[in-house]
Design a protein around this motif. Sequence first.
Motif, PDB file in Angstrom:
ATOM      1  N   LEU A  80      41.103 -22.554  11.970  1.00 57.72           N
ATOM      2  CA  LEU A  80      39.880 -23.128  11.351  1.00 57.72           C
ATOM      3  C   LEU A  80      39.431 -25.167  10.966  1.00 57.72           C
ATOM      4  CD1 LEU A  80      39.405 -19.381   9.478  1.00 57.72           C
ATOM      5  CD2 LEU A  80      38.459 -20.355  11.465  1.00 57.72           C
ATOM      6  N   VAL A 103      37.171 -25.881  13.307  1.00 55.66           N
ATOM      7  CA  VAL A 103      36.283 -25.226  13.534  1.00 55.66           C
ATOM      8  C   VAL A 103      35.430 -26.710  12.477  1.00 55.66           C
ATOM      9  CG1 VAL A 103      34.402 -23.847  12.234  1.00 55.66           C
ATOM     10  CG2 VAL A 103      35.957 -23.126  13.648  1.00 55.66           C
ATOM     11  N   LEU A 104      36.109 -26.955  11.286  1.00 54.10           N
ATOM     12  CA  LEU A 104      35.666 -28.103  10.011  1.00 54.10           C
ATOM     13  C   LEU A 104      35.310 -29.224  10.827  1.00 54.10           C
ATOM     14  CD1 LEU A 104      36.564 -26.250   7.153  1.00 54.10           C
ATOM     15  CD2 LEU A 104      34.176 -26.400   8.162  1.00 54.10           C
ATOM     16  N   LEU A 122      34.341 -25.655  17.882  1.00 51.34           N
ATOM     17  CA  LEU A 122      34.700 -23.832  18.345  1.00 51.34           C
ATOM     18  C   LEU A 122      33.612 -23.231  16.961  1.00 51.34           C
ATOM     19  CD1 LEU A 122      38.511 -22.983  19.226  1.00 51.34           C
ATOM     20  CD2 LEU A 122      36.291 -23.152  20.316  1.00 51.34           C
ATOM     21  N   PRO A 123      33.128 -21.833  17.026  1.00 55.76           N
ATOM     22  CA  PRO A 123      32.859 -21.084  15.760  1.00 55.76           C
ATOM     23  C   PRO A 123      33.899 -20.867  15.697  1.00 55.76           C
ATOM     24  CG  PRO A 123      32.163 -20.047  18.031  1.00 55.76           C
ATOM     25  CD  PRO A 123      33.601 -21.844  18.241  1.00 55.76           C
ATOM     26  N   SER A 124      33.953 -20.524  13.654  1.00 55.29           N
ATOM     27  CA  SER A 124      34.760 -19.859  13.465  1.00 55.29           C
ATOM     28  C   SER A 124      35.384 -18.498  13.541  1.00 55.29           C
ATOM     29  CB  SER A 124      34.721 -19.705  11.810  1.00 55.29           C
ATOM     30  OG  SER A 124      33.857 -19.237  11.130  1.00 55.29           O
ATOM     31  N   HIS A 125      34.232 -17.726  13.992  1.00 58.05           N
ATOM     32  CA  HIS A 125      33.906 -15.761  14.542  1.00 58.05           C
ATOM     33  C   HIS A 125      33.635 -15.549  15.670  1.00 58.05           C
ATOM     34  CE1 HIS A 125      29.902 -15.551  12.646  1.00 58.05           C
ATOM     35  NE2 HIS A 125      30.464 -14.479  13.153  1.00 58.05           N
ATOM     36  N   TRP A 166      33.389 -12.369  17.937  1.00 56.50           N
ATOM     37  CA  TRP A 166      32.851 -11.519  19.645  1.00 56.50           C
ATOM     38  C   TRP A 166      32.581 -12.269  20.940  1.00 56.50           C
ATOM     39  CZ3 TRP A 166      38.182 -11.262  21.779  1.00 56.50           C
ATOM     40  CH2 TRP A 166      38.253  -9.833  23.062  1.00 56.50           C
ATOM     41  N   PHE A 195      38.899 -13.590  11.828  1.00 59.13           N
ATOM     42  CA  PHE A 195      38.228 -14.500  12.983  1.00 59.13           C
ATOM     43  C   PHE A 195      37.386 -13.145  13.276  1.00 59.13           C
ATOM     44  CE2 PHE A 195      42.605 -16.462  13.904  1.00 59.13           C
ATOM     45  CZ  PHE A 195      41.551 -17.804  13.428  1.00 59.13           C
ATOM     46  N   GLY A 196      36.301 -12.561  12.150  1.00 63.90           N
ATOM     47  CA  GLY A 196      36.000 -11.328  12.787  1.00 63.90           C
ATOM     48  C   GLY A 196      35.767 -10.434  14.162  1.00 63.90           C
TER      49      GLY A 196
END
Lengths: 309, 531
Positions: A153, A157-158, A163-166, A168, A256-257
């Motif tokens: 992440l 992400v940061l 990439l988005p963090s979460h 589907w 990851f939601g």
Amino acid sequence: MGAYIVRRLLWTPVLLFIIGLITFFLSLYGPGDPIQIIMQQYQDPAIVQRVREQRGLDKPVLVQYGIYIKNALRGDFGESFKFRGQTVSSLIGRRLWVSAQLGLASLVVSLILGIPFGLLAAQRQGRWQDTSIISGSLFFYSMPVFITAPFLLMVFVLWLKILPSHGWGGLFDARIIMPALILGLPGTAFIARMTRNSTVEVLSQDYVRTARSKGLSEFRVFWYHVLRNAMIPVFTVVGLGLATLVSGAIITETYFGIPGIGRLTLDAFFARDYPIITALTLLIAGAYVVANLIVDIGYRFLDPRIKFE
Amino acid sequence: MRAKTILVSLLALMVLVAGCGGGGGAPQAAAGEFVRLWNDPSTLDPHLTGDTASAEIVVEVYGGLVTLDTDLEVVPDLAERWTISADRKTYTFTLRRNAKFHSGKAVTANDVKWSLERAADPKTESTTVDTYMGDIVGVKDKLIGKASEISGVKVIDERTIEITIDAPKSYFLAKLTYPTAFVLDRENVQSGPEWFKKPNGTGPFKLKEYKPGELIVLERFADYHLGAAKLNSVRFFLAGGNPMVMYENNEIDTIGVGLADLPRIQDPKSPLNKELNVAAPGFQTSYLAMNVTRPPFDDPKVRQALAYAVDKEEIASKVLANRVKAATTILPPGFPGFNPDQKGIGFDPQKAKQLLAESKYGANMANFPRITLTAPGALGSAVGLDLEAMLAMWRENLGIQIEVQQVEFATFLGDVDARRLQMWELGWVADYPDPQNFLDILFHSKSVNNQTGYSNPEVDQLLEQARTEADEAKRLDLYRQAEDLIIKDAPWILTWHEAERYRLIKPKVKNSQYLLLPLVVPKYRLLSLEE
């Protein structure tokens, strides 16, 4: 072989019936009352009794199980206790599909990375490539998701912001990359080690020496004589791994939601959500039965010496 | 409402932020989407709603006759006004002319009657109806199947409905603000078992998309009778994720800040520092309860001794890093009837020793009854540090060794209700803003939720008097007297009230103070975004 498969398939419902019954008994006689959970703070004994009767939970267990089986055969697995008003099928259906796709993606990661590295290590047995692949795989194998997930992440992400963090979006969405890597890497390590060991063993067999002394090219020896035999144990592991596709991955999914089955499973167990627990148990048991069957049949193709009675 | 621990208990009472503000000015064009994480609601059927995760969504999609504003006053929602009869038992509500369902259909008195009867229908299996609507004449008969209608609910005409209650209880209207009494569209409900996935409500937002366990999207209802939302939509992610990363990556607009991240954000040099907000604590009280019918707790002196022997201030500051406030009262700070002058039972080890010696078990400490304290816990979680500290204080100050047993929550609740436990750790969160919700429900000797077995005729009498007292000041005073007596009798060792919580909110969110309320409120229509 046809008769064998038919026999195995005929046994499956019997097996599932027994597994279902055990689950049913365990959840009813284990501690904790689902009605208490539904009621939360509103604990009027009269209402508890009323709801219990309406849900048929005051009937003898065997009667309850009979009703359950009757409905299940029609595709009706009942209504969740915790998620009021929602059917078990609608709660499980979509989540199961999500988890299965994620599981498949991670299996592909494991295979694509694991097998070539394993073969390379076997070919370079005892040299630096072998040592670094095996120790590297141990590293990934022992790395818990609590470390890999935040690390990925942070990087993707940061820092890199690629990439988005979460969330589907299915198999072909960028958001599957991180969770599939996290779930796939330990498997990669396992498959690499297994491939290496069984290949090393096969390489020392007499028939390999024979093939070489016949003057076959190293390529032919490897592809036609070594690989096929070396893959049998790997195939077993991967085949049985198919069954785990339906059980989801609680931590990774939550991190990851991803709306998969893992979280639902955990919640269902703590809420004594019998209808969901029983349906999931049957589902997972069914998946193992099928996976076992696939593995058994697969052997036949990999190794003609294996015969079915 | 029960709460396992302070951390778990973010919650529950409903306050609509309706009716405030009033208006004027040209209507602004609605714009933007507010995005946040939320827990998967266990239901979206208002009549089944009993938890915060569900209520947060339900109060945005549906509405009832009345609602509460930010000052916890009952204000009109679907009803534009009401009158109360001289005996204070009959309420006559007049519906708004412009109150309509999302489909455009007007809300009628028949819709209200049908909805209340649906909530009280035994087939609905509402777990909250007894609590919130049980005061209405005829609800109990309907619930046990003795009546097909609620005799206390009468339709007078298209826009007028009359509700009769069993006694002049002034907290009745506050209870009516709970989703159990929300108005539903009959056609919608009868359209199929999963009707609530396509609801036809009367609230400020329509349910645009609902994927269980994954996503909820609300879309503004342009004809909302209290003023349409400024936002176009609100998106709730239900599947989890890493909140801090999601916030920093601009995927969500607000998050609660946990202890781990707090010091970094409190640093003025942090870029997030300006986005940090302090939220009001929820109305919540944690306690250790004692079964007063069992030795040694049948002697009030033993209970008092245990209470005097713990230094809550010390535990709150040193062990719990001021995440909580030491509780001196049963009613939480800010709650109606809260008594700031009540200092409770403070730390006094000398007095504790003396009380224990005076108790009927004190003469022979060797034969002191064994005490087992039960705490809920799952997944092999550790006993709370605060509890560890209290155990040490009892050992040190009184020489009493208390055993702890941990039980999984599902089993725990059952044991508490069956009064099987001797001593246990639990909390209570307000359901509606009235002292009755704490004191009467938990300490009246006849209440089904009185788990300690506590019984004091004087307290019972005060509580009964308060139920029907018309004068608000007198009523609160009666509760105050009852609370004083209960605190003195100490069936509970009061432990904590929730302290302030921290929340990060993106600067583009306007009216963000509504995200900091201590209660679940339909607030999203008041938010707006500024890019």
